[in-house]
Write an enzyme that holds these catalytic residues in place. Sequence first.
Site, PDB file in Angstrom:
ATOM      1  CE  LYS A 258       3.608  -3.974   1.431  1.00 59.26           C
ATOM      2  NZ  LYS A 258       4.338  -3.180   2.544  1.00 59.26           N
TER       3      LYS A 258
ATOM      4  CE1 TYR B  87      -5.601   2.011   7.324  1.00 58.99           C
ATOM      5  CE2 TYR B  87      -6.270   0.731   5.510  1.00 58.99           C
ATOM      6  CZ  TYR B  87      -5.432   1.403   6.172  1.00 58.99           C
ATOM      7  OH  TYR B  87      -3.989   1.146   5.850  1.00 58.99           O
TER       8      TYR B  87
ATOM      9  CD  GLU C 139       8.701 -13.674  -1.256  1.00 57.91           C
ATOM     10  OE1 GLU C 139       8.849 -14.049   0.088  1.00 57.91           O
ATOM     11  OE2 GLU C 139       9.302 -13.075  -2.016  1.00 57.91           O
TER      12      GLU C 139
ATOM     13  CE  LYS D 247       0.014  -3.681   2.491  1.00 58.06           C
ATOM     14  NZ  LYS D 247       0.996  -2.749   3.318  1.00 58.06           N
TER      15      LYS D 247
ATOM     16  CE  LYS E 125       7.727   1.741  -0.640  1.00 58.85           C
ATOM     17  NZ  LYS E 125       7.062   1.456   0.914  1.00 58.85           N
TER      18      LYS E 125
HETATM   19  C1  PBG Z   1       5.030  -0.146   4.622  1.00 50.80           C
HETATM   20  C2  PBG Z   1       3.616  -0.541   4.424  1.00 50.80           C
HETATM   21  C3  PBG Z   1       2.742   0.010   3.169  1.00 50.80           C
HETATM   22  C4  PBG Z   1       1.414  -0.377   3.900  1.00 50.80           C
HETATM   23  C5  PBG Z   1       1.376  -1.023   4.941  1.00 50.80           C
HETATM   24  N1  PBG Z   1       2.745  -1.084   5.318  1.00 50.80           N
HETATM   25  C6  PBG Z   1       2.982   0.804   2.236  1.00 50.80           C
HETATM   26  C7  PBG Z   1       4.069   0.381   1.268  1.00 50.80           C
HETATM   27  O1  PBG Z   1       4.476  -0.588   1.093  1.00 50.80           O
HETATM   28  O2  PBG Z   1       4.432   1.307   0.441  1.00 50.80           O
HETATM   29  C8  PBG Z   1       0.137  -0.070   3.003  1.00 50.80           C
HETATM   30  C9  PBG Z   1      -1.236  -0.030   3.657  1.00 50.80           C
HETATM   31  C10 PBG Z   1      -2.308   0.265   3.175  1.00 50.80           C
HETATM   32  O3  PBG Z   1      -2.140   0.824   2.036  1.00 50.80           O
HETATM   33  O4  PBG Z   1      -3.512   0.730   3.517  1.00 50.80           O
HETATM   34  N2  PBG Z   1       5.795  -0.915   4.404  1.00 50.80           N
END
Ligand code: PBG
Length: 345
Positions: A218, A336, A256, A271, A240
């Site tokens: 991620k 989505y 990871e 992601k 983050k």
């Molecule tokens: C939170 C989380 C996020 C998303 C999914 N779970 C946002 C982030 O990490 O700030 C993002 C999903 C999206 O942008 O569609 N842990």
Amino acid sequence: MTNPTTAQPLLVVTESSADSQLPLTHRPRRLRSNATLRRMVRETHLTAADLIYPLFVMEGENQAIEIPSMPGQYRYTLDLLLREIKEAWDLGIGAIVLFPKVNDALKDNAGTESFNPEGLVPSVVKAIKKAFPNLIVITDIALDPYSTEGHDGIVSEDGRILNDETVAILVKQAIAHAMAGADMVAPSDMMDGRIGAIRQGLNSAGFFDVVIMAYSAKYASSYYGPFRDALGSAPKFGDKKTYQMDAGNSREAIKEAELDIQEGADIIMVKPALAYLDIIHILKQRTNLPIAAYNVSGEYAMVKAAALQGWIDEDAIVLETLTSMKRAGADLILTYFAKQAARLL
Ligand code: PBG
């Protein structure tokens, strides 16, 4: 007035005779000559069974609030959420993932509400499983929707994100969701060691069969912007980058993923998806586990924005984009566009 284009003499090309043909043995176009043949030799097939539909839920009744940066996506109260799920299920979508909009009054730095067994997510999971016992209900494991700081972990006094203390909370959150009937938990927090701790926690609570879909690779991405608008979960300070990955790295994604697999992940995730198709491809060569790709909120927003301007053919772009993720190696896609794609398939 004469039309200058029709006034031009037309260059007429007739069917060429055999002696004007190139001496080709292979003509790849042969297999593209009609739609039936193209369908026969297509390598990648997108189906509704590949899709996981992310849904935003909030407290209350009979309300659906559209998310401004995600046209067509809403935060639903439970009653309307069930209606939305019915539509998705009837279209052949087998799984949803839930994201809660938590009232500010319930937030704290440690995200205590995240493991309240009577909280929004557990109560919604119970109701969904009652209405749709065969639907796979996935919950997000992370603190950000519950955190006053908008971070995925507990924040120390000097502004660091505490790893091990956070993992202890995530384990409680996963167990609370499993108790409510979640089929699968999806840790999206990127703390070290959380997959192993959650697996152990679930096992010792008797939830051997609750699946873990790990957000393994991620990235710290600006593509999450619209999602954070939807939940009011943007970080209150900083970014983050001390826990989510750096966009420049691919070998780190392998590290990871390997750790998550060793620790007990059942499915690994990459992601965002579109800007990270190479990562999906690399991980596919390295594991036999199913790979999920998250077609995130910013990817959705870009397509919607261009389509609303009339600049692109939305339906065609949606199918082409989702196909690219499968072709790269994704077995599952969180999107989505799930309902829209399922309708088109
Ligand atoms: C939170 C989380 C996020 C998303 C999914 N779970 C946002 C982030 O990490 O700030 C993002 C999903 C999206 O942008 O569609 N842990």
